[in-house]
Design an enzyme around this catalytic site. Structure first.
Site, PDB file in Angstrom:
ATOM      1  N   ASP A  59       0.841  -1.202   0.000  1.00  0.00           N
ATOM      2  CA  ASP A  59       0.000   0.000   0.000  1.00  0.00           C
ATOM      3  C   ASP A  59       0.879   1.255   0.000  1.00  0.00           C
ATOM      4  O   ASP A  59       0.360   2.374  -0.070  1.00  0.00           O
ATOM      5  CB  ASP A  59      -1.002  -0.004   1.160  1.00  0.00           C
ATOM      6  CG  ASP A  59      -0.342   0.037   2.522  1.00  0.00           C
ATOM      7  OD1 ASP A  59       0.895  -0.046   2.596  1.00  0.00           O
ATOM      8  OD2 ASP A  59      -1.077   0.158   3.528  1.00  0.00           O
ATOM      9  N   SER A  60       2.207   1.074   0.000  1.00  0.00           N
ATOM     10  CA  SER A  60       3.104   2.206  -0.256  1.00  0.00           C
ATOM     11  C   SER A  60       2.816   2.793  -1.636  1.00  0.00           C
ATOM     12  O   SER A  60       3.199   3.931  -1.927  1.00  0.00           O
ATOM     13  CB  SER A  60       4.571   1.775  -0.153  1.00  0.00           C
ATOM     14  OG  SER A  60       4.797   0.602  -0.911  1.00  0.00           O
ATOM     15  N   ASP A  98      -1.248  -6.230  -0.299  1.00  0.00           N
ATOM     16  CA  ASP A  98      -1.361  -5.511   0.975  1.00  0.00           C
ATOM     17  C   ASP A  98      -2.814  -5.081   1.199  1.00  0.00           C
ATOM     18  O   ASP A  98      -3.370  -4.339   0.372  1.00  0.00           O
ATOM     19  CB  ASP A  98      -0.473  -4.260   0.889  1.00  0.00           C
ATOM     20  CG  ASP A  98       0.287  -3.976   2.156  1.00  0.00           C
ATOM     21  OD1 ASP A  98       0.087  -4.699   3.151  1.00  0.00           O
ATOM     22  OD2 ASP A  98       1.098  -3.029   2.145  1.00  0.00           O
ATOM     23  N   LYS A 128      -1.188  -9.366   3.064  1.00  0.00           N
ATOM     24  CA  LYS A 128      -0.462  -8.837   4.231  1.00  0.00           C
ATOM     25  C   LYS A 128      -1.367  -7.874   4.972  1.00  0.00           C
ATOM     26  O   LYS A 128      -2.145  -7.147   4.354  1.00  0.00           O
ATOM     27  CB  LYS A 128       0.822  -8.121   3.788  1.00  0.00           C
ATOM     28  CG  LYS A 128       1.603  -7.522   4.954  1.00  0.00           C
ATOM     29  CD  LYS A 128       2.984  -7.050   4.559  1.00  0.00           C
ATOM     30  CE  LYS A 128       3.033  -5.663   3.988  1.00  0.00           C
ATOM     31  NZ  LYS A 128       2.510  -4.596   4.882  1.00  0.00           N
ATOM     32  N   GLU A 130      -1.388  -5.231   8.736  1.00  0.00           N
ATOM     33  CA  GLU A 130      -0.486  -4.551   9.678  1.00  0.00           C
ATOM     34  C   GLU A 130      -0.942  -4.713  11.125  1.00  0.00           C
ATOM     35  O   GLU A 130      -2.123  -4.870  11.400  1.00  0.00           O
ATOM     36  CB  GLU A 130      -0.400  -3.050   9.334  1.00  0.00           C
ATOM     37  CG  GLU A 130       0.320  -2.783   8.031  1.00  0.00           C
ATOM     38  CD  GLU A 130       0.621  -1.305   7.787  1.00  0.00           C
ATOM     39  OE1 GLU A 130       0.341  -0.461   8.667  1.00  0.00           O
ATOM     40  OE2 GLU A 130       1.140  -0.997   6.701  1.00  0.00           O
ATOM     41  N   GLU A 197       9.384  -3.743  10.565  1.00  0.00           N
ATOM     42  CA  GLU A 197       9.755  -2.445   9.975  1.00  0.00           C
ATOM     43  C   GLU A 197      10.265  -1.484  11.048  1.00  0.00           C
ATOM     44  O   GLU A 197       9.594  -1.248  12.074  1.00  0.00           O
ATOM     45  CB  GLU A 197       8.558  -1.815   9.242  1.00  0.00           C
ATOM     46  CG  GLU A 197       8.921  -0.440   8.650  1.00  0.00           C
ATOM     47  CD  GLU A 197       7.960   0.086   7.603  1.00  0.00           C
ATOM     48  OE1 GLU A 197       7.033  -0.651   7.198  1.00  0.00           O
ATOM     49  OE2 GLU A 197       8.138   1.250   7.190  1.00  0.00           O
TER      50      GLU A 197
HETATM   51  O1  KIV Z   1       3.506  -1.113   1.606  1.00  0.00           O
HETATM   52  C1  KIV Z   1       4.695  -1.457   1.632  1.00  0.00           C
HETATM   53  O2  KIV Z   1       5.483  -1.167   0.737  1.00  0.00           O
HETATM   54  C2  KIV Z   1       5.143  -2.234   2.783  1.00  0.00           C
HETATM   55  C3  KIV Z   1       6.594  -2.573   2.863  1.00  0.00           C
HETATM   56  C4  KIV Z   1       7.355  -1.421   3.370  1.00  0.00           C
HETATM   57  C5  KIV Z   1       6.843  -3.790   3.677  1.00  0.00           C
HETATM   58  O3  KIV Z   1       4.365  -2.547   3.626  1.00  0.00           O
END
Ligand code: KIV
Length: 298
Positions: A59-60, A98, A128, A130, A197
């Site tokens: 989600d970056s 994510d 994934k 969080e 992280e």
């Molecule tokens: O969204 C993302 O890029 C991440 C990574 C930094 C692990 O969660």
């Protein structure tokens, strides 16, 4: 177009799809796991050809691709569109999607329904999420529904405000213990892997012996089973703030700007297009066209 370089020795480049067992084996053998983010067909192709083991549609993307100020605003629909494009460019690495902020926290049912969309609609192999806390329960529910889950502890950008901003976590013994308990909880919930992280290397060193699943670090020191970096950060494409843990391996943005600038200069100086960039017409057809146009005018 020029020939593409082949990377003969890259571990994930042997054409055999990376599975959860591959990652567990790598941990057992002490072979580091390489993970990058990707957000579209070209970045997926780069990750595929570079031979990484895991690709995260992170989600970056909210910041590095969509221009939002944080990861919070990105929607499930936006993430699914990006993930589906990554799927089309990826064959070998394990692909993790994510789950965005607000798409899994409300209930186990919400978490399972969102995870299923990432698998059904975008072709993700795993998802994934969080944090520890209630996310441990959500992770367990998704795993029970048959979808592999990667956890993420330490600095969790979706809830950075509650953590006091984008800052490293676990720097006091009490906070470090919370991070460790979150990680163990996610492991017990059935996660196949966890991202650490922005936590001190000392914390990582102390908790690694308690983790049986592969741990992927980003700003968590060298003791993890693998490392991940954000595509735009490692290649120098993203021009926003870079965290302390980012290492730049290329300066792609500068090359892109230089390329587009050179094109604009050529257009303005009438250096582009050159004869080779155009299409030709047989001389007799050209003459015939002249006649047709003349007749057309009358
Ligand atoms: O969204 C993302 O890029 C991440 C990574 C930094 C692990 O969660």
């Amino acid at each position: 177009m020029s020939a593409r370089p082949t990377i003969a020795t890259a571990p994930g480049a042997k054409g055999k799809p990376v599975t959860l067992s591959t990652l567990a084996e790598k941990k057992a053998l002490g072979e580091p796991i390489a993970m990058v983010t990707a957000y579209d067909y070209p970045s997926a192709g780069v990750a595929e050809e570079a031979g990484v083991d895991v690709v995260l549609v992170g989600d970056s993307a909210a910041m590095t691709v969509l221009g939002y100020p944080s990861t919070v605003p990105v929607t499930v629909e936006e993430m699914l569109m990006l993930a589906a494009a990554v799927r089309r460019g990826l064959k070998t690495p394990l692909m993790v999607g994510d789950l965005p902020f607000g798409s899994y926290e409300v209930s186990n049912e919400q978490a399972v329904a969102t995870a299923q969309r990432f698998v059904k609609e975008a072709g993700c192999d795993a998802v994934k999420l969080e944090r520890g806390g209630s996310s441990i329960d959500r992770a367990g529910a998704i795993v029970d529904a048959g979808i592999p889950v990667m956890g993420h502890v330490g600095l969790t950008p979706q809830t950075a405000t509650a953590l006091g901003g984008y800052r490293s976590q676990g720097r006091t013994a009490d906070r470090a213990l919370e991070v460790v308990r979150d990680a163990i909880g996610l492991q017990e919930a059935g996660c196949f892997s966890i991202v650490f992280e922005a936590i001190p290397s000392d914390v990582t060193d102390l908790v690694m012996p308690r983790l049986e699943i592969p741990v992927i670090g980003i700003g968590a020191g060298p003791a993890t089973d693998g490392q991940v970096l954000v595509f735009g950060d490692l290649l120098g494409i993203y021009d926003g703030h870079a965290a302390r843990f980012v290492k730049r391996y290329a300066d792609v943005r500068a090359q892109m700007v230089a390329g587009v600038h050179a094109f604009a200069e050529d257009v303005r100086a009438r250096r582009y297009p050159e004869p080779d960039h155009g299409y030709t017409m047989a001389p007799d057809e050209r003459e015939r066209l002249k006649g047709l146009l003349a007749a057309d005018r009358n």
